[in-house]
Write a protein that holds these residues in place. Structure first.
Motif, PDB file in Angstrom:
ATOM      1  N   GLY A   1      -8.156   1.429  -4.988  1.00 11.35           N
ATOM      2  CA  GLY A   1      -8.602   1.988  -3.709  1.00 11.35           C
ATOM      3  C   GLY A   1      -8.659   0.984  -2.582  1.00 11.35           C
ATOM      4  O   GLY A   1      -9.105   1.328  -1.476  1.00 11.35           O
ATOM      5  N   ALA A   2      -8.202  -0.237  -2.817  1.00  6.76           N
ATOM      6  CA  ALA A   2      -8.227  -1.266  -1.767  1.00  6.76           C
ATOM      7  C   ALA A   2      -7.010  -1.103  -0.867  1.00  6.76           C
ATOM      8  O   ALA A   2      -6.059  -1.885  -0.924  1.00  6.76           O
ATOM      9  CB  ALA A   2      -8.253  -2.658  -2.395  1.00  6.76           C
ATOM     10  N   THR A   3      -7.032  -0.104  -0.028  1.00 10.31           N
ATOM     11  CA  THR A   3      -5.868   0.227   0.801  1.00 10.31           C
ATOM     12  C   THR A   3      -6.001  -0.280   2.231  1.00 10.31           C
ATOM     13  O   THR A   3      -5.051  -0.156   3.009  1.00 10.31           O
ATOM     14  CB  THR A   3      -5.661   1.745   0.831  1.00 10.31           C
ATOM     15  OG1 THR A   3      -6.867   2.370   1.293  1.00 10.31           O
ATOM     16  CG2 THR A   3      -5.330   2.267  -0.565  1.00 10.31           C
ATOM     17  N   ALA A   4      -7.143  -0.859   2.586  1.00  6.13           N
ATOM     18  CA  ALA A   4      -7.346  -1.354   3.951  1.00  6.13           C
ATOM     19  C   ALA A   4      -7.173  -2.873   3.980  1.00  6.13           C
ATOM     20  O   ALA A   4      -7.075  -3.525   2.937  1.00  6.13           O
ATOM     21  CB  ALA A   4      -8.736  -0.969   4.453  1.00  6.13           C
TER      22      ALA A   4
ATOM     23  N   ARG B   1     -11.029 -12.122 -17.702  1.00  5.56           N
ATOM     24  CA  ARG B   1     -10.063 -11.040 -17.856  1.00  5.56           C
ATOM     25  C   ARG B   1      -9.204 -10.882 -16.590  1.00  5.56           C
ATOM     26  O   ARG B   1      -7.984 -10.788 -16.665  1.00  5.56           O
ATOM     27  CB  ARG B   1     -10.807  -9.741 -18.151  1.00  5.56           C
ATOM     28  CG  ARG B   1      -9.928  -8.632 -18.677  1.00  5.56           C
ATOM     29  CD  ARG B   1      -9.422  -8.900 -20.082  1.00  5.56           C
ATOM     30  NE  ARG B   1     -10.486  -8.979 -21.065  1.00  5.56           N
ATOM     31  CZ  ARG B   1     -10.284  -9.080 -22.374  1.00  5.56           C
ATOM     32  NH1 ARG B   1      -9.045  -9.116 -22.845  1.00  5.56           N
ATOM     33  NH2 ARG B   1     -11.299  -9.174 -23.217  1.00  5.56           N
ATOM     34  N   LEU B   2      -9.853 -10.892 -15.417  1.00  8.24           N
ATOM     35  CA  LEU B   2      -9.110 -10.723 -14.169  1.00  8.24           C
ATOM     36  C   LEU B   2      -8.164 -11.893 -13.914  1.00  8.24           C
ATOM     37  O   LEU B   2      -7.040 -11.698 -13.456  1.00  8.24           O
ATOM     38  CB  LEU B   2     -10.080 -10.558 -12.996  1.00  8.24           C
ATOM     39  CG  LEU B   2     -10.461  -9.101 -12.636  1.00  8.24           C
ATOM     40  CD1 LEU B   2     -11.049  -8.362 -13.829  1.00  8.24           C
ATOM     41  CD2 LEU B   2     -11.443  -9.082 -11.457  1.00  8.24           C
ATOM     42  N   LEU B   3      -8.626 -13.098 -14.224  1.00  4.54           N
ATOM     43  CA  LEU B   3      -7.746 -14.255 -14.016  1.00  4.54           C
ATOM     44  C   LEU B   3      -6.565 -14.218 -14.974  1.00  4.54           C
ATOM     45  O   LEU B   3      -5.458 -14.657 -14.619  1.00  4.54           O
ATOM     46  CB  LEU B   3      -8.532 -15.563 -14.201  1.00  4.54           C
ATOM     47  CG  LEU B   3      -9.668 -15.816 -13.205  1.00  4.54           C
ATOM     48  CD1 LEU B   3     -10.187 -17.233 -13.351  1.00  4.54           C
ATOM     49  CD2 LEU B   3      -9.219 -15.575 -11.770  1.00  4.54           C
ATOM     50  N   GLY B   4      -6.779 -13.689 -16.169  1.00  2.86           N
ATOM     51  CA  GLY B   4      -5.671 -13.538 -17.107  1.00  2.86           C
ATOM     52  C   GLY B   4      -4.622 -12.571 -16.580  1.00  2.86           C
ATOM     53  O   GLY B   4      -3.411 -12.800 -16.727  1.00  2.86           O
ATOM     54  N   TRP B   5      -5.068 -11.500 -15.937  1.00  2.87           N
ATOM     55  CA  TRP B   5      -4.121 -10.543 -15.352  1.00  2.87           C
ATOM     56  C   TRP B   5      -3.377 -11.169 -14.178  1.00  2.87           C
ATOM     57  O   TRP B   5      -2.162 -11.032 -14.065  1.00  2.87           O
ATOM     58  CB  TRP B   5      -4.848  -9.284 -14.894  1.00  2.87           C
ATOM     59  CG  TRP B   5      -5.534  -8.545 -16.019  1.00  2.87           C
ATOM     60  CD1 TRP B   5      -5.295  -8.670 -17.353  1.00  2.87           C
ATOM     61  CD2 TRP B   5      -6.579  -7.567 -15.887  1.00  2.87           C
ATOM     62  NE1 TRP B   5      -6.117  -7.830 -18.075  1.00  2.87           N
ATOM     63  CE2 TRP B   5      -6.914  -7.141 -17.204  1.00  2.87           C
ATOM     64  CE3 TRP B   5      -7.262  -7.015 -14.815  1.00  2.87           C
ATOM     65  CZ2 TRP B   5      -7.910  -6.186 -17.445  1.00  2.87           C
ATOM     66  CZ3 TRP B   5      -8.254  -6.066 -15.048  1.00  2.87           C
ATOM     67  CH2 TRP B   5      -8.563  -5.653 -16.360  1.00  2.87           C
ATOM     68  N   LEU B   6      -4.122 -11.859 -13.301  1.00  2.00           N
ATOM     69  CA  LEU B   6      -3.487 -12.457 -12.128  1.00  2.00           C
ATOM     70  C   LEU B   6      -2.480 -13.538 -12.513  1.00  2.00           C
ATOM     71  O   LEU B   6      -1.508 -13.777 -11.793  1.00  2.00           O
ATOM     72  CB  LEU B   6      -4.540 -13.052 -11.189  1.00  2.00           C
ATOM     73  CG  LEU B   6      -5.486 -12.064 -10.505  1.00  2.00           C
ATOM     74  CD1 LEU B   6      -6.371 -12.787  -9.500  1.00  2.00           C
ATOM     75  CD2 LEU B   6      -4.715 -10.944  -9.820  1.00  2.00           C
TER      76      LEU B   6
ATOM     77  N   ALA C   1      -4.011  -2.573  -5.991  1.00  2.00           N
ATOM     78  CA  ALA C   1      -4.914  -3.016  -7.049  1.00  2.00           C
ATOM     79  C   ALA C   1      -5.081  -4.528  -7.032  1.00  2.00           C
ATOM     80  O   ALA C   1      -6.176  -5.047  -7.288  1.00  2.00           O
ATOM     81  CB  ALA C   1      -4.393  -2.545  -8.407  1.00  2.00           C
ATOM     82  N   LEU C   2      -4.008  -5.262  -6.750  1.00  2.00           N
ATOM     83  CA  LEU C   2      -4.114  -6.725  -6.676  1.00  2.00           C
ATOM     84  C   LEU C   2      -5.054  -7.134  -5.553  1.00  2.00           C
ATOM     85  O   LEU C   2      -5.844  -8.079  -5.695  1.00  2.00           O
ATOM     86  CB  LEU C   2      -2.733  -7.339  -6.464  1.00  2.00           C
ATOM     87  CG  LEU C   2      -1.785  -7.306  -7.663  1.00  2.00           C
ATOM     88  CD1 LEU C   2      -0.409  -7.828  -7.270  1.00  2.00           C
ATOM     89  CD2 LEU C   2      -2.349  -8.130  -8.823  1.00  2.00           C
ATOM     90  N   ARG C   3      -4.971  -6.436  -4.430  1.00  2.00           N
ATOM     91  CA  ARG C   3      -5.913  -6.727  -3.341  1.00  2.00           C
ATOM     92  C   ARG C   3      -7.346  -6.481  -3.801  1.00  2.00           C
ATOM     93  O   ARG C   3      -8.240  -7.293  -3.553  1.00  2.00           O
ATOM     94  CB  ARG C   3      -5.607  -5.854  -2.126  1.00  2.00           C
ATOM     95  CG  ARG C   3      -4.295  -6.202  -1.458  1.00  2.00           C
ATOM     96  CD  ARG C   3      -4.263  -5.796  -0.006  1.00  2.00           C
ATOM     97  NE  ARG C   3      -4.219  -4.356   0.198  1.00  2.00           N
ATOM     98  CZ  ARG C   3      -4.014  -3.783   1.383  1.00  2.00           C
ATOM     99  NH1 ARG C   3      -3.847  -4.530   2.456  1.00  2.00           N
ATOM    100  NH2 ARG C   3      -3.975  -2.472   1.493  1.00  2.00           N
ATOM    101  N   GLY C   4      -7.533  -5.356  -4.484  1.00  2.00           N
ATOM    102  CA  GLY C   4      -8.880  -5.036  -4.949  1.00  2.00           C
ATOM    103  C   GLY C   4      -9.399  -6.040  -5.961  1.00  2.00           C
ATOM    104  O   GLY C   4     -10.581  -6.422  -5.926  1.00  2.00           O
ATOM    105  N   LEU C   5      -8.553  -6.500  -6.877  1.00  2.00           N
ATOM    106  CA  LEU C   5      -8.981  -7.489  -7.863  1.00  2.00           C
ATOM    107  C   LEU C   5      -9.370  -8.796  -7.180  1.00  2.00           C
ATOM    108  O   LEU C   5     -10.342  -9.451  -7.589  1.00  2.00           O
ATOM    109  CB  LEU C   5      -7.866  -7.732  -8.884  1.00  2.00           C
ATOM    110  CG  LEU C   5      -7.523  -6.554  -9.798  1.00  2.00           C
ATOM    111  CD1 LEU C   5      -6.383  -6.929 -10.735  1.00  2.00           C
ATOM    112  CD2 LEU C   5      -8.736  -6.095 -10.597  1.00  2.00           C
ATOM    113  N   ALA C   6      -8.609  -9.187  -6.154  1.00  2.00           N
ATOM    114  CA  ALA C   6      -8.960 -10.409  -5.414  1.00  2.00           C
ATOM    115  C   ALA C   6     -10.336 -10.266  -4.774  1.00  2.00           C
ATOM    116  O   ALA C   6     -11.168 -11.189  -4.829  1.00  2.00           O
ATOM    117  CB  ALA C   6      -7.902 -10.700  -4.355  1.00  2.00           C
TER     118      ALA C   6
END
Length: 817
Positions: free
Chosen positions: A194-197, A223-228, A259-264
């Protein structure tokens, strides 16, 4: 369309007659004529849908028969028609074929027309089945397109599974792990999408915190750093290559990019950690990597990562922002970095430059350039961090000893990570220091020692440079700052001024003395300083008065020039082959109240210029270098030339400053940059351009540049080679004479041009084409006084090869000998 109208009439007649076979044939003919189910097929389809149920069932049977006997071209169209015709009949004809067709979208990026996807997907969903993940990805990607995606936009909004589009390694891994970890993790991914802005809203952040609260912060971070870490790897489901869309497989999936924006942003809500800053910095650089024909992969993701970094407290995040400020060149993201550093500087009550200096981490180094530990050390040697290991007996070994692997594997991982970070930061810091000459930076002695000379990391650069301390030129040798005569500097007041030493304005004897001093102490500078080229006013420039033609009439590769200009701090726009105007390449010099302009223009296609797939000129021609007050209006010229002026096509040109009024250091550094642009980006140093490029238009230029008079940089290179060659293993076979390094092989004698690196075979000057590697390593020739001269590396590599020309095995080279 008239033919289609006749088919509509025929369809109605066959429907009225109850001849479903003839109706089916008529519809197939219509589909063959249109090549698509829409547009133009609304009336025949309306005729079908108006049939009584019994007739429609018989028509469906007839269409199914024709589908099975159809061609590769008509079968997909008939599948759509059957899917429409069967609606409301309580049947599911060709269900298997429909599922297979949808699964066949695995390697499709987007569709130009969404007709088929709309029809087939609606039928699958109506039958209570889920869509294949691959088809969902195509629908979502197409829906994101501004023009032709509207047809699928409503459908895309109803598709909530899978949470991410499949086909990217990071997304595949995230989907699998989230499913295994539980609904909280899937909810986290769904929130990230949902990070569209451009920035997270208060509501988005509030919900993000609520989702993170029940989870262990360390586990989420890991977990998030592993994905990135998987972002940017080759797609697991590569798209079919399309001639009109090169490089699609290197781009981010636009849906997953949200989604990448949202994870950041979610990472910025966790407690600060060095690994987070490192991962976000890597995401910025990965997202800005250039894709041919497109540009940066995804600036929106890069900007989101920068925003996350700017919101994370602590030294690691600040250090990563400072490193990115020296490394990235994409204007939009660089503006975000500058804003983040500016905000942090204001909060700390410091200048932007001071924040960048204070932000440089030590990476655990306990002394300048060194971190000893029980099993070896991590040491900075030149531009690289080197890990060495010792066993229990104190003997050097190539890999970590078994006891260390067994007892402290985390230490090994930390040291290897630190070594990689040091390499990245050293490069960025060297570039930042090289730009300080024009920044007019001066430091109080106490602050300078803390931030530079004695800093565990920056000290490895500062101790290889020359400085003026309280007006006295000096360099670090042994364990002290020493003057040219090697005498240690006496006590220095804490507030004494320190500046970088520059050869402009120095006596030739002093410059030569410092060069000998560096050689005597075996110091290799991180960039040219003592050997830095100095560009003084020429008689021709005194005659022209307000502009320099010293680097006019060159032909440059536009994209290479554009990238290099950004690295050196110039503002430039890629010139497209369009009816538009562009400012010149400009270097802002606010500390001097000046602006430098380098006038360039696209090479006209009829004159031999090429146009890339994105519409940009492949090559540029160069013109004048001028200087203006910083607040002077900016000039513009048409993309293909025609002269600069104010505003579009205006012939009014501002009064440039007389070159004699430009400070000598500014003039020298700006012209040195332009010399660098020409030396690196000129087609004249491309060994494959012997024929002069397209149509042979540039043959005369290629020959004049590739073997002609030397620039200041090439003359300096020749002076260095004259001193260096006698010490080489091939020294008895080489000597510098005029514009060339002469190399005596067993087959021939060769002349390597000191400017371009191009080769002639003596005595008839036959051209020898040897194409160097993209990033040639400097051969092991012992001591070199500075790093970073690619052409020097090319010349030395060619000399080493040609001096032993009987050992050459490359067939392309042998065929020319």
């Amino acid at each position: 369309m008239a033919v289609l109208g006749e088919l509509v009439v025929a369809a109605r007649r066959h429907a009225a007659d109850g001849n479903m076979g003839r109706l089916a044939d008529t519809l197939v003919e219509a589909l063959t004529r249109t090549g698509r189910l829409y547009p133009g097929m609304e009336k025949p389809i309306a005729t079908v849908m108006a049939l009584p149920d019994g007739d429609r069932r018989r028509l469906v049977d007839a269409l199914v028969d024709r589908h099975r006997a159809g061609t590769e071209e008509t079968r997909p169209l008939l599948l759509q028609l059957v899917t429409l015709a069967v609606q409301g009949l309580g049947e599911d004809a060709l269900a298997t074929e429909r599922s297979l067709r949808l699964a066949g979208y695995a390697h499709v990026h987007t569709v130009w027309h969404g007709d088929e996807l709309s029809v087939l997907a609606a039928a699958e969903l109506a039958a209570g089945r889920t869509l294949p993940p691959e088809a969902v990805g195509v629908i979502r990607r197409t829906a994101a397109m501004a023009y032709w995606g509207k047809q699928l936009a409503a459908l895309a909004r109803t598709l909530h599974e899978p949470v991410l589009n499949v086909g990217e390694p990071w997304a595949d891994t995230a989907l699998a792990e989230a499913a295994e970890l539980g609904p909280e993790w899937t909810g986290l991914l769904r929130h990230a999408v949902g990070a569209t802005a451009a920035r997270p809203s208060e509501a988005w952040e509030k919900q993000g915190r609520a989702l993170l609260d029940p989870l262990d912060p360390g586990a989420v971070r890991a977990r998030l750093l592993g994905w990135l870490a998987l972002v940017g790897r080759p797609r697991s489901l590569p798209y079919e290559e399309k001639e009109h869309a090169p490089g699609q497989n290197d781009l981010y999936d636009p849906y997953n990019a949200n989604a990448l924006r949202g994870l950041a942003w979610l990472l910025s809500l966790l407690p600060p950690h060095p690994d987070t800053a490192r991962a976000l910095g890597r995401l910025v650089e990965t997202s800005l990597r250039k894709v041919p024909g497109t540009g940066p992969r995804n600036p929106k993701v890069a900007n989101a990562a920068v925003l996350a970094l700017s919101r994370i407290e602590g030294e690691p995040a600040l250090a990563e922002l400072a490193r990115l400020a020296s490394r990235i060149t994409f204007k939009g993201t660089l503006k975000q970095v500058d804003a983040g550093l500016g905000t942090r500087a204001a909060a700390m009550g410091l200048s932007r430059a001071e924040v960048e200096e204070l932000a440089v981490p030590s990476y655990g180094l306990t002394e300048v350039g060194r971190l000893p530990h029980a099993y070896g050390e991590l040491a900075v040697r030149g531009a690289k961090a080197v890990l060495t290991w010792r066993n229990a007996a104190g003997k050097d070994v190539k890999s970590p000893p078994a006891p260390l692997k067994r007892e402290q594997p985390e230490l090994i991982a930390e040291l290897k990570t630190a070594a990689k970070d040091i390499d990245r930061t050293l490069s960025a810091q060297a570039e930042r220091l090289d730009r300080q000459f024009l920044a007019r930076r001066s430091w109080a002695h106490a602050a300078w020692r803390d931030r530079y000379l004695d800093h565990p990391l920056v000290g490895t650069l500062a101790r290889r440079l020359l400085w003026t301390v309280d007006g006295t030129p000096c360099g670090w040798a042994g364990d002290a700052l020493r003057a040219l005569d090697d005498a240690p500097l006496g006590p220095v007041a804490d507030d004494a001024a320190v500046e970088l030493w520059h050869p402009v304005g120095r006596e030739p004897a002093e410059v030569a003395g410092w060069r000998e001093w560096l050689e005597r102490h075996g110091i290799t500078q991180p960039f040219k300083q003592a050997h830095r080229e100095v560009y003084l006013l020429t008689d021709a420039e005194r005659t022209t008065g307000t502009y320099s033609n010293r680097f006019a009439a060159h032909v440059l590769r536009q994209h290479q020039f554009h990238a290099l200009a950004a690295v050196r701090g110039w503002r430039n726009r890629l010139r497209l082959c369009v009816d538009d105007s562009y400012p010149p390449a400009m270097r802002e010099l606010p500390e001097w109240g000046l602006r430098a302009e380098f006038w360039i223009e696209g090479v006209d296609f009829e004159a031999g210029g090429g146009i890339t797939d994105s519409g940009a000129y492949s090559w540029l021609t160069t013109d004048q270098v001028r200087f203006y007050p910083a607040d002077a209006p900016v000039h513009e010229a048409h993309a293909s030339g025609g002269g600069y002026g104010y505003g579009r096509y205006s012939g009014t040109v501002a009064a440039a400053l007389p070159l004699e009024q430009v400070p000598a250091l500014v003039l020298s550094e700006v012209l040195r940059d332009v010399d660098l642009f020409v030396g690196v980006a000129s087609v004249g140093n491309d060994p494959t351009w012997q024929d002069g490029g397209p149509g042979g238009h540039f043959r005369a230029y290629w020959e004049s540049y590739g073997f002609g008079e030397l620039s200041q940089t090439a003359r300096s290179r020749g002076d260095l080679l004259a001193r260096l060659v006698p010490r080489l293993a091939i020294g008895d076979r080489c000597h510098v004479e005029g514009r060339f390094l002469h190399v005596r092989g067993d087959r021939h004698t060769y002349k390597i041009h000191l400017g371009s690196g191009n080769i002639l075979i003596a005595p008839y000057d036959a051209y020898l084409c040897i194409v160097p590697k993209a990033a040639p390593a400097t051969p092991d020739v012992g001591y070199l006084p500075f790093e970073g001269d690619r052409t020097l590396a090319v010349i030395l590599s060619k000399a080493m090869l040609l001096a032993r020309d009987t050992e050459i095995t490359d067939r392309t080279i042998l065929s020319q000998l």
